[in-house]
Design a protein around this motif. Structure first.
Motif, PDB file in Angstrom:
ATOM      1  N   LEU A 143       0.844  -1.202   0.000  1.00  0.00           N
ATOM      2  CA  LEU A 143       0.000   0.000   0.000  1.00  0.00           C
ATOM      3  C   LEU A 143       0.875   1.247   0.000  1.00  0.00           C
ATOM      4  CD1 LEU A 143      -2.760  -1.045   2.568  1.00  0.00           C
ATOM      5  CD2 LEU A 143      -2.842  -1.169   0.068  1.00  0.00           C
ATOM      6  N   LEU A 144       1.835   1.278  -0.913  1.00  0.00           N
ATOM      7  CA  LEU A 144       2.856   2.314  -0.934  1.00  0.00           C
ATOM      8  C   LEU A 144       2.862   3.002  -2.297  1.00  0.00           C
ATOM      9  CD1 LEU A 144       5.289   3.402   0.817  1.00  0.00           C
ATOM     10  CD2 LEU A 144       6.727   1.842  -0.495  1.00  0.00           C
ATOM     11  N   ALA A 145       3.043   4.310  -2.301  1.00  0.00           N
ATOM     12  CA  ALA A 145       3.174   5.092  -3.527  1.00  0.00           C
ATOM     13  C   ALA A 145       4.371   6.025  -3.359  1.00  0.00           C
ATOM     14  CB  ALA A 145       1.914   5.915  -3.791  1.00  0.00           C
ATOM     15  N   SER A 146       5.149   6.174  -4.428  1.00  0.00           N
ATOM     16  CA  SER A 146       6.321   7.049  -4.383  1.00  0.00           C
ATOM     17  C   SER A 146       6.063   8.284  -5.230  1.00  0.00           C
ATOM     18  CB  SER A 146       7.559   6.305  -4.889  1.00  0.00           C
ATOM     19  OG  SER A 146       7.353   5.854  -6.231  1.00  0.00           O
ATOM     20  N   GLN A 148       1.131   7.660   6.007  1.00  0.00           N
ATOM     21  CA  GLN A 148       2.402   8.121   6.570  1.00  0.00           C
ATOM     22  C   GLN A 148       3.317   8.500   5.419  1.00  0.00           C
ATOM     23  OE1 GLN A 148       5.524   5.411   8.352  1.00  0.00           O
ATOM     24  NE2 GLN A 148       4.872   6.477  10.240  1.00  0.00           N
ATOM     25  N   GLY A 149       3.801   9.753   5.442  1.00  0.00           N
ATOM     26  CA  GLY A 149       4.685  10.224   4.397  1.00  0.00           C
ATOM     27  C   GLY A 149       6.128  10.280   4.882  1.00  0.00           C
ATOM     28  N   GLN A 150       7.055   9.824   4.012  1.00  0.00           N
ATOM     29  CA  GLN A 150       8.483   9.889   4.289  1.00  0.00           C
ATOM     30  C   GLN A 150       9.167  10.484   3.063  1.00  0.00           C
ATOM     31  OE1 GLN A 150       9.657   5.864   5.212  1.00  0.00           O
ATOM     32  NE2 GLN A 150       9.101   6.074   7.368  1.00  0.00           N
ATOM     33  N   ALA A 151      10.132  11.400   3.283  1.00  0.00           N
ATOM     34  CA  ALA A 151      10.758  12.062   2.141  1.00  0.00           C
ATOM     35  C   ALA A 151      12.122  12.609   2.545  1.00  0.00           C
ATOM     36  CB  ALA A 151       9.870  13.199   1.629  1.00  0.00           C
ATOM     37  N   LYS A 152      12.913  12.976   1.511  1.00  0.00           N
ATOM     38  CA  LYS A 152      14.224  13.568   1.714  1.00  0.00           C
ATOM     39  C   LYS A 152      14.465  14.588   0.612  1.00  0.00           C
ATOM     40  CE  LYS A 152      19.162  12.518   2.138  1.00  0.00           C
ATOM     41  NZ  LYS A 152      20.205  11.466   2.123  1.00  0.00           N
ATOM     42  N   LEU A 156      16.990  21.082  -4.869  1.00  0.00           N
ATOM     43  CA  LEU A 156      16.594  20.815  -6.251  1.00  0.00           C
ATOM     44  C   LEU A 156      15.294  20.039  -6.335  1.00  0.00           C
ATOM     45  CD1 LEU A 156      20.065  19.902  -7.788  1.00  0.00           C
ATOM     46  CD2 LEU A 156      18.868  22.102  -7.860  1.00  0.00           C
ATOM     47  N   ARG A 157      15.190  18.968  -5.553  1.00  0.00           N
ATOM     48  CA  ARG A 157      14.011  18.104  -5.634  1.00  0.00           C
ATOM     49  C   ARG A 157      13.824  17.378  -4.310  1.00  0.00           C
ATOM     50  NH1 ARG A 157      15.882  12.833  -9.189  1.00  0.00           N
ATOM     51  NH2 ARG A 157      17.938  12.554  -8.216  1.00  0.00           N
ATOM     52  N   MET A 158      12.632  16.803  -4.158  1.00  0.00           N
ATOM     53  CA  MET A 158      12.297  16.008  -2.972  1.00  0.00           C
ATOM     54  C   MET A 158      11.725  14.684  -3.448  1.00  0.00           C
ATOM     55  SD  MET A 158       9.596  16.828   0.118  1.00  0.00           S
ATOM     56  CE  MET A 158      10.520  18.250   0.684  1.00  0.00           C
ATOM     57  N   ILE A 159      12.275  13.580  -2.928  1.00  0.00           N
ATOM     58  CA  ILE A 159      11.820  12.235  -3.280  1.00  0.00           C
ATOM     59  C   ILE A 159      11.332  11.554  -2.006  1.00  0.00           C
ATOM     60  CG2 ILE A 159      12.519   9.983  -4.179  1.00  0.00           C
ATOM     61  CD1 ILE A 159      14.547  11.389  -5.927  1.00  0.00           C
ATOM     62  N   GLY A 160      10.185  10.856  -2.125  1.00  0.00           N
ATOM     63  CA  GLY A 160       9.660  10.202  -0.931  1.00  0.00           C
ATOM     64  C   GLY A 160       8.553   9.233  -1.260  1.00  0.00           C
ATOM     65  N   THR A 161       7.930   8.678  -0.206  1.00  0.00           N
ATOM     66  CA  THR A 161       6.846   7.708  -0.334  1.00  0.00           C
ATOM     67  C   THR A 161       5.700   8.095   0.572  1.00  0.00           C
ATOM     68  OG1 THR A 161       7.749   6.307   1.412  1.00  0.00           O
ATOM     69  CG2 THR A 161       8.472   5.841  -0.839  1.00  0.00           C
ATOM     70  N   VAL A 162       4.507   7.595   0.227  1.00  0.00           N
ATOM     71  CA  VAL A 162       3.309   7.746   1.054  1.00  0.00           C
ATOM     72  C   VAL A 162       2.689   6.365   1.204  1.00  0.00           C
ATOM     73  CG1 VAL A 162       1.035   8.765   1.253  1.00  0.00           C
ATOM     74  CG2 VAL A 162       2.913  10.117   0.308  1.00  0.00           C
ATOM     75  N   GLN A 163       2.475   5.896   2.453  1.00  0.00           N
ATOM     76  CA  GLN A 163       1.982   4.539   2.728  1.00  0.00           C
ATOM     77  C   GLN A 163       0.684   4.627   3.527  1.00  0.00           C
ATOM     78  OE1 GLN A 163       4.627   2.088   5.037  1.00  0.00           O
ATOM     79  NE2 GLN A 163       3.659   0.183   4.404  1.00  0.00           N
ATOM     80  N   ASP A 164      -0.304   3.788   3.132  1.00  0.00           N
ATOM     81  CA  ASP A 164      -1.583   3.729   3.841  1.00  0.00           C
ATOM     82  C   ASP A 164      -1.395   2.955   5.144  1.00  0.00           C
ATOM     83  OD1 ASP A 164      -4.132   3.403   4.761  1.00  0.00           O
ATOM     84  OD2 ASP A 164      -4.987   3.021   2.776  1.00  0.00           O
ATOM     85  N   ILE A 165      -1.624   3.642   6.301  1.00  0.00           N
ATOM     86  CA  ILE A 165      -1.460   2.997   7.619  1.00  0.00           C
ATOM     87  C   ILE A 165      -2.771   3.049   8.396  1.00  0.00           C
ATOM     88  CG2 ILE A 165       1.008   3.525   7.746  1.00  0.00           C
ATOM     89  CD1 ILE A 165       0.282   5.878   9.586  1.00  0.00           C
ATOM     90  N   SER A 166      -3.905   3.030   7.652  1.00  0.00           N
ATOM     91  CA  SER A 166      -5.209   3.160   8.314  1.00  0.00           C
ATOM     92  C   SER A 166      -5.448   2.020   9.298  1.00  0.00           C
ATOM     93  CB  SER A 166      -6.318   3.202   7.264  1.00  0.00           C
ATOM     94  OG  SER A 166      -6.131   4.293   6.394  1.00  0.00           O
TER      95      SER A 166
END
Length: 847
Positions: free
Chosen positions: A442-445, A521-525, A535-545
C-alpha cells in the motif's frame, strides 16, 4: 567586413560621446551644487542682515520709549498715582465710571487727558509726527495716569502686554503685535517699557508705533542693492509687509511655514510650478535676546485675524534660474574639445579596421569553399597574418583534420541500438516488479521538482491514494489532505526545505467519502546541489489506516484505565476531605455544647446568687435607714443626758462613750453600710453580666449594641487581664445590629484571653470599635510577642496553636472564625514579631 569597420568606428565615436556626457554631467552637478550652496549661504546672510536692520530699528524705538519714560515729570506723576490708586476696588470703580461716560469732552477725563503729563506725551507725539498712534502711561497697579487720547478702558492691569512688561515686578521690554489698524491706516506695534527708579517699578509706558514706513524703507533699500524679494512675515505665515501687497493679506507657502515651525534650517527650496525659488529666513530679535513672541496667556493679539502672538521673520525669496546659469565657460570649452576628439578617434578606428579585416576576408572566402565543396577538406587555409587572426587560421585547419578523421559506420550504429533495446526491456521488468511490491505494501512514491513545482507520482498511486493527480503541483496534493492536518504537513515540508538533508516523516489524514477515514504516513528527503540549493524532494506515502485503528483502540483502552484510576483517586480524596470535615465538625459541636453547658451553669448560678444578693442588698438599704434613725435618736439622747445628768453621772457616761468608741462607731457604721451596698451592687452587676454573657434565654438573633457585649465580656475576663495588662478602650458610636450575642461574646472572650496570654510580663490591650461603610468594626490589639509570618496564615486552622504543648487546644480562633463567617463577616489578623498582634472583626449592620 565593411559593416564591422563602420560599426567599430560608430562604437568608438559613441563611447567618446558618452564619456564626454558623463564628464559634463559630473561637472555640471559639481558646479551647480557649489553655486547653489554659495547662493543659499548668501541668501541666508542677506536675510539675517535684513532682520538685523529691522531689529536695530525696533531697538531704537525701545530706547526712544525708555528715554521718554525717564523724565522727572513721569516719575513724580507715577508716585502720586501709586499712592492714590492702589486699591483694586477703587481702580475698578473709576474703570466702571470711565466705561459709562460716553461724552469724550466730559470733565471726568480731564485729569487723564489734559494734565501736565498728558501735555508732555502730546509734545512727544508732535515731535515724532507720524510715528505714534497713541502714547499712555499706567501706574504699577494698571490704573491710567495720562494718555494722548481717550482709551477704551481705564484699568490695564489684566492685559497680557501689561503683565509681560510688569514681569512680576521685575520689569521687561515687551512688544504688542496689534496688526493692521484701520483707524490709523497703518500697521501698529506696541512698544511697552517699564518705568524703573533704581530697582523699583513705578509704572508702564506704552507707545503704539506705526511701522509701515520703517518697514517700507528697510525693504526698498535692501532690494535696491540685493537680488530677490524681501518680506517681513509672522511665523504662522501671515505676511506683515511686502512691496505691493496689503499687510496680512498674503500667506506664505505651507512647506515654508512647516520649516519655520520646525526651526531645523534657515533656508528651503520650493517650486511654484514654473521655477525653483530659494527662501532664506532669519528671526527678528531684540539685541538683549527678547523676541516678538507673546510671553503670557497666548490669547489673541490681532482680534480680526486671530493672531496668537507668534514671532516675526525676515524672508528673502530668490529665483534660482536667474542665479544659477545652465552652462559655464569651462563647460562649453570641454564640450567642443570632446566632440573634436571623438571625431578623430572614430576616423582612426575606421582606417585601423580596414587593415585588420583583410586576413579575415581571406579566411571567410576559404570557409565558403569548404561549405560548398567537400573535396577541399584536404587543402588547409594559408593566411599571412599574426596574433589572433593567425590563431584563428590554425584553429580552422585543426577543425578540417578532425572532420576527416571522424567517420561513423552504419553497422556500429545498429549494434548500439540493439544493446539499448535490451537494457530498456530489463528496466521495464524491474519497474513492473517494483510496482507490484508497492501495491502489496500500500505504498506510492513521488518526485517533487522544486524548480518547476511539478509533483509526479508512481504508476498506480491513484489506487492507494484516491483523488491524487498523477502529475500536478504540490497545491493539488495539499488539497487532497484533510483540512485539520494540512498545516502540519506544510510545516514539515517547510522545515525539511530550510534544514539539513535528513529524511523526515509525518502522519496525516486524506479526504475521503463520508464516514471513511484514511490515514497515511509520508516519508521524504530533500536533495540539493553543490551550493546547498534544494533541487528536488523524493519520498513515499503509505496507507497505515489499519495500523492506526489498532493504535487508537489500544490508546482508548489505556485512557479508560487511566480515567478509572483518576476517578478512584478523586473519590479517595473526597472521602478523606469528608472525614476531615466530620472530625472538625464533631470537635466544634463538642466545644459549642461545652460552652452551652457552661452558659446554662452560669445562668443557674447567676439565678441562685441573684436571690440572696437581692435580699442582702434590700436589708442593707433598710439597715442604713435604721442606723440613720438610731443615730438621730442617740444624738438626741446624748444631748438630753448632757442637759439633765449631774457631774458624776455625766463623767461616767462620757467615759463609757469614749471607752466603747461610740463616736468612731457612729462615723464608721455609715461607711461600712455604704461599702456593703456597693459590694452587693458589684455582685449584682457581675451576675447581670454573667447572665448577659450566657444568653441562655435568647436562642434566636436579637438586636443588640455590641459595645454592651464587649463590656460584659470584659467583666467576665477581667480577672484574667487585670494582673499584667493595661486596658485602653476607644469604643466609638456603632449602630445596633441583629446577631447571636452569646456566640459573639465567645469570640470576644477568646480574643481577649489570647491577647492576655501573648503578653509575658506587662503590656497593653487596646479595644476599639467604629462604624464605616455600613460595617461595624471591632479590633483587639496587644503589645505581646507577636506571631511569626510563616505561622500567621495558619492561626485559624483547627488544632493549630502557637502556644506551648498542653497550653492550648488550637480551637478558639477556628471556632471564632466560624462564628464570624456565620454572621457574614470577616476576621483579619496582622502581627509584627516582638511588637504585638491585632485581630479586626468586620460585621455587616443587620437592622
Amino acid at each position: 567586413m565593411k559593416k564591422i569597420q563602420h560599426r567599430l568606428a560608430s562604437t568608438i565615436f559613441a563611447i567618446g560621446i558618452i564619456f564626454l556626457a558623463l564628464i559634463l554631467g559630473a561637472s555640471t552637478l559639481s558646479h551647480r551644487r557649489a553655486d547653489f550652496e554659495r547662493v543659499q549661504a548668501l541668501a541666508i546672510d542677506l536675510a539675517s542682515d535684513a532682520a538685523q536692520r529691522f531689529d536695530d530699528h525696533l531697538q531704537f524705538e525701545v530706547n526712544k520709549a525708555r528715554t521718554m519714560a525717564s523724565a522727572p515729570l513721569v516719575f513724580s506723576a507715577l508716585r502720586r498715582s501709586n499712592a492714590q490708586l492702589s486699591s483694586a476696588q477703587q481702580i475698578e470703580a473709576i474703570a466702571d465710571q470711565w466705561l459709562s461716560t460716553k461724552d469724550p469732552s466730559a470733565s471726568f477725563f480731564t485729569p487723564y487727558l489734559r494734565n501736565e503729563l498728558a501735555g508732555y506725551l502730546q509734545k512727544q507725539l508732535h515731535n515724532f509726527s507720524g510715528t505714534y498712534g497713541e502714547i499712555f502711561l499706567t501706574n504699577r497697579f494698571g490704573a491710567l495716569v495720562a494718555s494722548t487720547g481717550r482709551l477704551t478702558t481705564f484699568n490695564h492691569g489684566h492685559k497680557y502686554w501689561w503683565k509681560g512688561a510688569f514681569a512680576e515686578g521685575a520689569g521687561a521690554a515687551y512688544f504688542d503685535d496689534r496688526g493692521y489698524d484701520e483707524s490709523v491706516g497703518d500697521y501698529v506695534l506696541g512698544i511697552v517699557v517699564p518705568v524703573m527708579d533704581g530697582g523699583e517699578l513705578l509704572g508702564i509706558l506704552k507707545c503704539n508705533v506705526k511701522i509701515l514706513g520703517p518697514l517700507a524703507k528697510t525693504v526698498t533699500e535692501f532690494e535696491h542693492f540685493n537680488p530677490g524679494t524681501l518680506s517681513i512675515a509672522r511665523d504662522n505665515g501671515q505676511v506683515v509687509y511686502e512691496n505691493g501687497v496689503a499687510p496680512l493679506s498674503t500667506q506664505l507657502p505651507q512647506p515654508l511655514i512647516d520649516m519655520i515651525s520646525a526651526g531645523s534650517a534657515n533656508g528651503v527650496t520650493l517650486s511654484d510650478g514654473q521655477s525653483d525659488l530659494l527662501y532664506a529666513f532669519a528671526p527678528i530679535l531684540l539685541n538683549p535676546g527678547l523676541s516678538l513672541d507673546h510671553v503670557d496667556s497666548g490669547a489673541s493679539i490681532d482680534h480680526k485675524l486671530g493672531n496668537t502672538g507668534v514671532g516675526w521673520r525676515a524672508i528673502l525669496k530668490t529665483d534660482l534660474s536667474q542665479q544659477l546659469p545652465l552652462w559655464s565657460k569651462e563647460q562649453r570649452l570641454t564640450l567642443i574639445s570632446g566632440l573634436i576628439l571623438s571625431t578623430i578617434l572614430a576616423m582612426s578606428a575606421l582606417l585601423l579596421g580596414r587593415r585588420i579585416s583583410a586576413p579575415l576576408q581571406q579566411l571567410l572566402h576559404r570557409v565558403k569553399r569548404v561549405g560548398s565543396d567537400l573535396e577541399d577538406l584536404t587543402a588547409p587555409a594559408s593566411l599571412q597574418a599574426d596574433g589572433e587572426v593567425q590563431a584563428l587560421s590554425e584553429a580552422f585547419n585543426d577543425m578540417l583534420r578532425r572532420l576527416r578523421n571522424t567517420t561513423i559506420t552504419r553497422n556500429r550504429l545498429a549494434q548500439e541500438v540493439d544493446i539499448r533495446r535490451e537494457v530498456e526491456q530489463a528496466l521495464r521488468a524491474s519497474q513492473e516488479l517494483f510496482k507490484e511490491a508497492q501495491r502489496v505494501a500500500l505504498l506510492a512514491s513521488f518526485e517533487w521538482h522544486l524548480g518547476t513545482r511539478v509533483l509526479r507520482w508512481s504508476e498506480g498511486a491513484d489506487a492507494i491514494l484516491p483523488g491524487i493527480l498523477m502529475e500536478g503541483t504540490e497545491e493539488d496534493f495539499l488539497n487532497a489532505i484533510d483540512p485539520q492536518d494540512r498545516s502540519k504537513v506544510e510545516r514539515s515540508l517547510l522545515r525539511a526545505l530550510e534544514s539539513d538533508d535528513k529524511a523526515f516523516e509525518v502522519d496525516f489524514r486524506l479526504r475521503r467519502e463520508q464516514g471513511i477515514e484514511q490515514v497515511v504516513q509520508g516519508q521524504a528527503k530533500v536533495f540539493r546541489d553543490n551550493e546547498g540549493q534544494a533541487l528536488r524532494m523524493i519520498g513515499t506515502v503509505q496507507d497505515i489506516s489499519r495500523r492506526k485503528l489498532a493504535e487508537d483502540a489500544l490508546q482508548n483502552a489505556l485512557n479508560q484505565t487511566r480515567g478509572l484510576a483518576g476517578a478512584l483517586k478523586e473519590k479517595n480524596r473526597e472521602l478523606e476531605k469528608t472525614h476531615s470535615e466530620l472530625k472538625d465538625t464533631q470537635v466544634q459541636l463538642l466545644q459549642r455544647e461545652k460552652m452551652a453547658s457552661i452558659g446554662q451553669l452560669a445562668a443557674g448560678v447567676a439565678h441562685e446568687i441573684n436571690n440572696p444578693v437581692g435580699f442582702i442588698s434590700s436589708n442593707l438599704n433598710s439597715l442604713g435607714k435604721f442606723v440613720d434613725s438610731l443615730l438621730r435618736v442617740l444624738g438626741a439622747q446624748r444631748d438630753a443626758l448632757d442637759a439633765c445628768a449631774q457631774g458624776e453621772e455625766r463623767e461616767a457616761l462620757n467615759s463609757l462613750w469614749k471607752k466603747e468608741k461610740i463616736d468612731f462607731v457612729l462615723e464608721d457604721i455609715q461607711e461600712l453600710i455604704a461599702e456593703s451596698i456597693e459590694g452587693t451592687q458589684r455582685v449584682s452587676q457581675i451576675v447581670k453580666d454573667l447572665k448577659s454573657f450566657s444568653r441562655v434565654d435568647q436562642p434566636d438573633k436579637s438586636l443588640v449594641d455590641l459595645r454592651d457585649c464587649l463590656e460584659s465580656t470584659l467583666n467576665i475576663a477581667w480577672n484574667e487581664l487585670k494582673y499584667k495588662t493595661t486596658l485602653e478602650k476607644e469604643l466609638g458610636e456603632i449602630p445596633r445590629t441583629r446577631c447571636y450575642p452569646q456566640q459573639l461574646n465567645q469570640v470576644f472572650l477568646n480574643l481577649l484571653v489570647n491577647a492576655s496570654q501573648a503578653i509575658e510580663e506587662k503590656g497593653i490591650i487596646r479595644l476599639k470599635s467604629w462604624h464605616q461603610d455600613e460595617q461595624i468594626h471591632i479590633s483587639v490589639s496587644d503589645t505581646g510577642k507577636g506571631i511569626e509570618p510563616d505561622k500567621l496564615e495558619r492561626v485559624f486552622e483547627p488544632f493549630y496553636t502557637t502556644k506551648p504543648a498542653g497550653a492550648g487546644t488550637g480551637l478558639g480562633l477556628s471556632i471564632s472564625y466560624d462564628i464570624v463567617k456565620k454572621h457574614e463577616g470577616e476576621i483579619q489578623v496582622s502581627s509584627t514579631p516582638g511588637e504585638g498582634t491585632t485581630f479586626t472583626l468586620s460585621l455587616p449592620v443587620c437592622p
